[in-house]
Design an enzyme around this catalytic site. Sequence first.
Site, PDB file in Angstrom:
ATOM      1  N   SER A 129       5.405  48.093 -38.277  1.00 55.72           N
ATOM      2  CA  SER A 129       6.167  46.947 -37.790  1.00 55.72           C
ATOM      3  C   SER A 129       5.436  45.622 -37.965  1.00 55.72           C
ATOM      4  O   SER A 129       6.067  44.564 -38.030  1.00 55.72           O
ATOM      5  CB  SER A 129       6.514  47.145 -36.313  1.00 55.72           C
ATOM      6  OG  SER A 129       5.341  47.341 -35.542  1.00 55.72           O
ATOM      7  N   GLY A 139       7.187  51.521 -36.274  1.00 53.48           N
ATOM      8  CA  GLY A 139       6.853  52.772 -35.608  1.00 53.48           C
ATOM      9  C   GLY A 139       6.069  53.744 -36.460  1.00 53.48           C
ATOM     10  O   GLY A 139       5.632  54.791 -35.966  1.00 53.48           O
ATOM     11  N   ASN A 165      -0.203  52.026 -34.959  1.00 54.95           N
ATOM     12  CA  ASN A 165       0.500  52.947 -34.065  1.00 54.95           C
ATOM     13  C   ASN A 165      -0.344  54.177 -33.726  1.00 54.95           C
ATOM     14  O   ASN A 165      -0.242  54.719 -32.623  1.00 54.95           O
ATOM     15  CB  ASN A 165       1.843  53.362 -34.679  1.00 54.95           C
ATOM     16  CG  ASN A 165       2.847  52.225 -34.649  1.00 54.95           C
ATOM     17  OD1 ASN A 165       3.069  51.602 -33.615  1.00 54.95           O
ATOM     18  ND2 ASN A 165       3.438  51.912 -35.795  1.00 54.95           N
ATOM     19  N   ASP A 220       5.995  40.980 -26.364  1.00 57.15           N
ATOM     20  CA  ASP A 220       5.341  42.288 -26.169  1.00 57.15           C
ATOM     21  C   ASP A 220       3.823  42.206 -26.296  1.00 57.15           C
ATOM     22  O   ASP A 220       3.112  43.169 -25.998  1.00 57.15           O
ATOM     23  CB  ASP A 220       5.895  43.332 -27.138  1.00 57.15           C
ATOM     24  CG  ASP A 220       5.689  42.978 -28.618  1.00 57.15           C
ATOM     25  OD1 ASP A 220       4.936  42.026 -28.904  1.00 57.15           O
ATOM     26  OD2 ASP A 220       6.280  43.660 -29.468  1.00 57.15           O
ATOM     27  N   HIS A 267       3.268  42.090 -31.462  1.00 58.30           N
ATOM     28  CA  HIS A 267       3.793  41.659 -32.756  1.00 58.30           C
ATOM     29  C   HIS A 267       3.703  40.142 -32.905  1.00 58.30           C
ATOM     30  O   HIS A 267       4.122  39.402 -32.017  1.00 58.30           O
ATOM     31  CB  HIS A 267       5.241  42.128 -32.924  1.00 58.30           C
ATOM     32  CG  HIS A 267       5.366  43.610 -32.938  1.00 58.30           C
ATOM     33  ND1 HIS A 267       5.635  44.340 -31.802  1.00 58.30           N
ATOM     34  CD2 HIS A 267       5.230  44.507 -33.946  1.00 58.30           C
ATOM     35  CE1 HIS A 267       5.671  45.626 -32.118  1.00 58.30           C
ATOM     36  NE2 HIS A 267       5.409  45.746 -33.410  1.00 58.30           N
TER      37      HIS A 267
END
Length: 211
Positions: A33, A70, A98, A179, A182
């Site tokens: 991502s 993801g 991740n 978040d 990102h």
Amino acid sequence: MHIAVLMLAFMTMANPAWAEATRPIKLVVLGDSLSAGLGLPAQDAFPQKLKKALQAKGIAVDMTNAGVSGDTTSGGRDRLDWSVPEGTDGVIVELGANDALRGLDPDLARAALTDIVQRLKARKIAVMLCGMLAPPNYGADYAARFNSIYPDLAKKFDVPLYPFFLEGVAADAKLNQADGIHPTAAGVDIIVSNIMPAVQAFLGTIAEQRR
């Protein structure tokens, strides 16, 4: 205009090597991502902004955003063949965030990234690794095992390494989305600015090999 087109056609026929050397470099960003551009308009994703920055310097690239939100290193390995089509000149590998966020065994990430690099090199495709750092909450031992993956593989396979993809952006609230993970469009701009010298050197090597 017509004369220029005719001259280009003549030079291409007379010297196919010249045509090969001057065609845009086909580049794939294989990532998660962070490069896919989660939460951003398509034009603000890392590959698109990198392409624009390269074009501003007169470097022609045919850029493919192969980022999947993801994705782990294993996920990138599993889709490698269809994410990197025939004719690709170089791949920027941006994977591992991740794995680290989920606390997955670093040995799994090491094995997956090793497989990715080996398979791309077997296809005569140049590789550039983007490093990732483990979050501190998993402890020093986990961080040491995870963080060493990228420099180890870069040395083992003699491929260029950009040590930390989020350099200058990680943990800066102003440069990250809500978040905290990102990057915003401004954050992507900083990533592109920081990584540009490494990417230019990488593309220069590819261009040299095509001559």
